[in-house]
Design a protein around this motif. Sequence first.
Motif, PDB file in Angstrom:
ATOM      1  N   GLU A  99       0.807  -1.215   0.000  1.00  0.00           N
ATOM      2  CA  GLU A  99       0.000   0.000   0.000  1.00  0.00           C
ATOM      3  C   GLU A  99       0.841   1.267   0.000  1.00  0.00           C
ATOM      4  O   GLU A  99       0.374   2.323  -0.425  1.00  0.00           O
ATOM      5  N   TYR A 100       2.104   1.203   0.481  1.00  0.00           N
ATOM      6  CA  TYR A 100       2.918   2.406   0.650  1.00  0.00           C
ATOM      7  C   TYR A 100       4.274   2.269  -0.039  1.00  0.00           C
ATOM      8  O   TYR A 100       4.885   1.203  -0.049  1.00  0.00           O
ATOM      9  N   LEU A 101       4.735   3.394  -0.582  1.00  0.00           N
ATOM     10  CA  LEU A 101       6.014   3.466  -1.279  1.00  0.00           C
ATOM     11  C   LEU A 101       6.919   4.440  -0.546  1.00  0.00           C
ATOM     12  O   LEU A 101       6.459   5.390   0.095  1.00  0.00           O
ATOM     13  N   ILE A 102       8.224   4.201  -0.630  1.00  0.00           N
ATOM     14  CA  ILE A 102       9.198   5.097  -0.019  1.00  0.00           C
ATOM     15  C   ILE A 102      10.299   5.381  -1.034  1.00  0.00           C
ATOM     16  O   ILE A 102      10.671   4.505  -1.823  1.00  0.00           O
ATOM     17  N   GLU A 103      10.789   6.616  -1.035  1.00  0.00           N
ATOM     18  CA  GLU A 103      11.818   7.018  -1.993  1.00  0.00           C
ATOM     19  C   GLU A 103      13.202   6.890  -1.364  1.00  0.00           C
ATOM     20  O   GLU A 103      13.461   7.441  -0.291  1.00  0.00           O
ATOM     21  N   ILE A 104      14.076   6.147  -2.026  1.00  0.00           N
ATOM     22  CA  ILE A 104      15.476   6.103  -1.642  1.00  0.00           C
ATOM     23  C   ILE A 104      16.299   6.400  -2.891  1.00  0.00           C
ATOM     24  O   ILE A 104      15.810   6.254  -4.012  1.00  0.00           O
ATOM     25  N   SER A 105      17.521   6.860  -2.703  1.00  0.00           N
ATOM     26  CA  SER A 105      18.437   7.051  -3.825  1.00  0.00           C
ATOM     27  C   SER A 105      19.646   6.167  -3.592  1.00  0.00           C
ATOM     28  O   SER A 105      20.123   6.021  -2.464  1.00  0.00           O
ATOM     29  N   ILE A 106      20.144   5.567  -4.661  1.00  0.00           N
ATOM     30  CA  ILE A 106      21.206   4.565  -4.564  1.00  0.00           C
ATOM     31  C   ILE A 106      22.384   4.972  -5.434  1.00  0.00           C
ATOM     32  O   ILE A 106      22.207   5.441  -6.566  1.00  0.00           O
ATOM     33  N   GLY A 107      23.602   4.775  -4.901  1.00  0.00           N
ATOM     34  CA  GLY A 107      24.802   4.934  -5.701  1.00  0.00           C
ATOM     35  C   GLY A 107      25.445   6.299  -5.632  1.00  0.00           C
ATOM     36  O   GLY A 107      24.969   7.217  -4.979  1.00  0.00           O
ATOM     37  N   THR A 108      26.581   6.430  -6.329  1.00  0.00           N
ATOM     38  CA  THR A 108      27.323   7.685  -6.444  1.00  0.00           C
ATOM     39  C   THR A 108      27.648   7.909  -7.916  1.00  0.00           C
ATOM     40  O   THR A 108      28.470   7.190  -8.484  1.00  0.00           O
ATOM     41  N   PRO A 109      26.976   8.861  -8.581  1.00  0.00           N
ATOM     42  CA  PRO A 109      25.953   9.783  -8.069  1.00  0.00           C
ATOM     43  C   PRO A 109      24.646   9.050  -7.733  1.00  0.00           C
ATOM     44  O   PRO A 109      24.373   7.980  -8.288  1.00  0.00           O
ATOM     45  N   PRO A 110      23.817   9.621  -6.835  1.00  0.00           N
ATOM     46  CA  PRO A 110      22.600   8.931  -6.391  1.00  0.00           C
ATOM     47  C   PRO A 110      21.521   8.888  -7.471  1.00  0.00           C
ATOM     48  O   PRO A 110      21.276   9.876  -8.164  1.00  0.00           O
ATOM     49  N   ILE A 111      20.909   7.717  -7.621  1.00  0.00           N
ATOM     50  CA  ILE A 111      19.805   7.517  -8.564  1.00  0.00           C
ATOM     51  C   ILE A 111      18.539   7.239  -7.764  1.00  0.00           C
ATOM     52  O   ILE A 111      18.486   6.304  -6.968  1.00  0.00           O
ATOM     53  N   LYS A 112      17.521   8.067  -7.958  1.00  0.00           N
ATOM     54  CA  LYS A 112      16.267   7.932  -7.205  1.00  0.00           C
ATOM     55  C   LYS A 112      15.555   6.635  -7.584  1.00  0.00           C
ATOM     56  O   LYS A 112      15.441   6.294  -8.760  1.00  0.00           O
ATOM     57  N   GLN A 113      15.071   5.919  -6.572  1.00  0.00           N
ATOM     58  CA  GLN A 113      14.328   4.682  -6.764  1.00  0.00           C
ATOM     59  C   GLN A 113      13.114   4.695  -5.836  1.00  0.00           C
ATOM     60  O   GLN A 113      13.251   4.890  -4.623  1.00  0.00           O
ATOM     61  N   LEU A 114      11.939   4.489  -6.403  1.00  0.00           N
ATOM     62  CA  LEU A 114      10.716   4.410  -5.611  1.00  0.00           C
ATOM     63  C   LEU A 114      10.430   2.937  -5.367  1.00  0.00           C
ATOM     64  O   LEU A 114      10.198   2.173  -6.296  1.00  0.00           O
ATOM     65  N   VAL A 115      10.480   2.539  -4.085  1.00  0.00           N
ATOM     66  CA  VAL A 115      10.376   1.122  -3.743  1.00  0.00           C
ATOM     67  C   VAL A 115       9.201   0.898  -2.799  1.00  0.00           C
ATOM     68  O   VAL A 115       8.705   1.823  -2.161  1.00  0.00           O
ATOM     69  N   ALA A 116       8.773  -0.345  -2.722  1.00  0.00           N
ATOM     70  CA  ALA A 116       7.645  -0.713  -1.868  1.00  0.00           C
ATOM     71  C   ALA A 116       8.118  -0.896  -0.434  1.00  0.00           C
ATOM     72  O   ALA A 116       9.100  -1.586  -0.178  1.00  0.00           O
TER      73      ALA A 116
END
Length: 433
Positions: A99-116
């Motif tokens: 039901e809910y998603l959270i935004e994290i960024s991964i790597g250098t440079p950071p790449i935004k990823q929307l995950v469950a």
Amino acid sequence: MVSIVINYLVILVVVLQLLSVSCSNTSKLISFSTHLIHRDSLESPLYDSSTNKTNFLERAILRSSSRFYNAKSISKFPNNNANEINSIDSTVSVSIYSEYLIEISIGTPPIKQLVALDTGSSKVWTQCLPCVNCFRQTQPKFNSKRSSSYKILTCGGKECKKLGNAKTCEWRYGKCTYTFKYLDNSSSSGDLAMETFKLGNNFFRKMVYGCSKNNIGEYYETIAGIAGFGAGPHSLISQLSDMVGGKFAYCLVHYLKINTRSKISFGASAIVSGRSTPLVSEYITLEGISVENMAFPIMVGHEKTYTRIPFRSHAILDTGAFLSYLPTGLYQQLKNALRSVIRAEPFENYHLKHCYRFDPNFPTLIIHFSGGAELVLTKRNTIINNNGVWCLVIHPTNSGETIIGSLFQMDYMIGYDLENKSVSFKAVNCSNH
């Protein structure tokens, strides 16, 4: 004059010492917050402009049913084979049902990823280039070759060993690979790696996560992967434990205000006052339910009168399910108690077992947990108006487990303390947090 200066200096030193002690105590934990996005909100990539309130509720009910009945949550509860728990995650493809998603960024440079987001899972993974068999993804896939902080872990390392039976090492190359299996027969495979994560405005280095390159099953194309918040060693919160003390708290906005962001906090800002209940692995203990009952007064030192339904059951707090689930015996006792209060025979309607054709004067339910913690649930948390039919958001289950779904949790600050193994509840207006 000299004595005045000396006295001033002494006071200043004492003040600085006190400040130093204060800072040293609070600086042990960092404190930050970020937001959770409901999958059906305007901000979500899953948002469907054609969805009305009825569609929203029907879809949420169907997702809950699919999530629960496909998985049956068997590996979340005790008395299971330890090797099976290591190799099979109890989550059912949360990229579909969460039901809910959270935004994290991964790597250098950071790449935004929307995950469950999943509080019942202990895995963190996203799809990763180059892919062998990846599901279609509208977000940019993470390319590990373009990240200066990406590091594949080795088979003999301690982090790889923590995978248990999920480990599928490629000894020829010495790298640690994994296969995460889910109970609906879907799976995710890839390289176990260390990377830099960005969460909120904070960067966290050497985070262990799955760089997924081979996925089997059905996944929504707008989700990049999964962020598990369970108690396992590779969950997001476990890896942040030294910095946040194993503490996180979330506050889910009521579904009638679904376009208002929910909030999740970490560290010192995640401490929730009030009574707590022990957390064992990923479950807490349900001890009973009280039903407000003015027709049959039983006074036992309470301001209000309640009929007490005693019971004891392992329970999971599940943000991925809209509905809640009770063991059949407890559900039947609850149904009988509600009959005596509402004085009407309920009927079954659209996957829901307990419905009325009128707006009932529905009583307050109190969910009692071990240690004295409680969820005091008013009509807003227990009954929904689905196209002119009022239904209880609880299902019976023969498998003996209790699932506390997201509607039960809305407008409660729910705090996890993984170091002290406890969960706390505090009633608040989550729209104001």
